[in-house]
Design a protein around this motif. Structure first.
Motif: not given
Ligand code: MG
Ligand code: AMP
Length: 352
Positions: A60-64, A147-151, A155-157, A184-186, A239-241
């Motif tokens: 769903a996130k397209g996360r590695p 994980p954070s609920a973003n693609t 940037p994290s939602p 910001l994340e934990s 690459r992130h956020y």
């Molecule tokens: Mg994240």
């Protein structure tokens, strides 16, 4: 897939909200996915002990799939059931900071599938400080991988509308609990090394951890902008956020920063680009760019943390091509702010 969006107020979890949370819990128990608010950012939750749920989260996130997920619990005693043993440091830190924005890495046992930990023998665990999240975890069987609920990469939602933008049609439900508190994340701390090590800076700072543990180290690769070494938290290498446009951080005295950004703005506008600037309350009026956003007062790092991802998303909403940001002090939460900003900018920094 149809994605249901439900609104729940954290401060008013009435009978109807309780019913929605039970339903959300059922979805997760059956292997589905629900996005939900926490105090840090929105999370994309699935059953942490079900390998298929974790696979769905990555999809769903397209996360590695080598980028491990954080397991969320609603009570400390559940930690014991998924790790080899609970280090003394974990008990002390939980007492001081849970529920709260601190994730601890411990050695996992075989209840936790490798799909959840990205193939690692360790597992990241946290107890979020948000009533909606805690109730949802309880209703879901006790363990939510989120994980954070973003693609992946965006940037994290910090608002449900950004989960809706990224995940509609891909998950069963989104719980809208309003804007998150921290933004910001934990903080992530690894308790499997001899001296506990911060792998990702966050709202819980190195000094706060040191006060409880006596000793703390930090993975230098995450704060040193020139480091080419591999960070210890697998996710930190990506690459992130990042907003869609190109972001540059500009460091130096205020006068020079303003002059440089205004010069670069003029050039970009001549090239037909739309320009956005991240400034502060005291500088926002000094910039000529079409869109200028303040993340608050320079001394108020909590507000800066709270606003940063939202501002990056707003630039995307407004189709900004080129962005410049002021740089911030690295004291306290400032370290987490600069860590995220550097990643969002792909380490693109100009020092004047
Ligand atoms: Mg994240
Ligand atoms: P996110 O869920 O998007 O906030 O990302 C979770 C972060 O936790 C990623 O950067 C992961 O690399 C990190 N993480 C999760 N589990 C582990 C682990 N077992 N060891 C090291 N880092 C981890």
């Amino acid at each position: 897939m149809l994605t249901e969006v439900v609104k729940i107020e954290e401060k008013n979890i009435d009978e109807k909200a309780g019913e929605e949370l039970r339903k959300a819990g059922e979805i997760i128990k059956e292997g589905g996915l629900v996005a939900f608010p926490t105090e840090t950012v929105y999370g994309l939750g699935g059953d942490a002990l079900n390998p298929d749920s974790s696979k769905k989260i990555y999809a769903a996130k397209g996360r590695p799939s080598d980028n491990p997920l954080i397991v969320h619990v609603y009570r400390f005693e559940d930690v014991e059931k998924i790790v080899e043993d609970v280090p003394e440091a974990a008990r002390k830190l939980a007492k001081a900071f849970w529920p709260g924005p601190l994730t601890m890495i411990m050695n996992k046992n075989d209840k936790v599938p490798y799909e959840t930990t990205g193939g690692l023998d360790t597992v990241a665990i946290r107890m979020p400080n948000n009533e909606i999240a805690l109730k949802l975890i309880e209703q879901s069987g006790g363990y939510i991988a989120a994980p954070s609920a973003n693609t992946s990469g965006r940037p994290s939602p910090t608002l449900a509308r950004y989960c809706i933008e990224d995940l509609t049609g891909k998950i069963e439900m989104i719980i809208d609990g309003g804007q998150v508190g921290i933004g910001l994340e934990s903080t992530i701390v690894d308790l499997t090394s001899e001296v506990p090590m911060i792998l990702r800076p966050g709202y819980i700072t190195a000094d706060m951890l040191k006060d409880v543990l006596g000793e703390i180290s930090i993975d230098r690769t995450i704060i040193d902008s020139s480091s080419t070494q591999r960070p210890k938290a697998p996710g930190m290498k990506y690459r992130h956020y990042a907003p869609k446009g190109q972001l540059t951080i500009v460091q130096g005295s205020q006068d020079k920063v303003v002059e440089y950004i205004n010069t670069m703005t003029k050039k970009a506008v001549l090239d037909g680009k739309r320009v956005g600037v991240i400034g502060t309350d005291s500088t926002r009026n000094l910039y000529d760019a079409e869109v200028v956003k303040s993340v608050g007062s320079r001394d108020d790092e909590k507000t800066i943390a709270h606003e940063l991802f939202k501002v990056l998303r707003e630039f995307d909403d407004e189709n900004i091509d080129v962005m410049f940001s002021e740089s911030f002090d690295e004291n306290g939460i400032g370290q987490a702010i600069m860590n995220r900003l550097l990643k969002a900018a792909g380490h693109n920094v100009v020092t004047l």
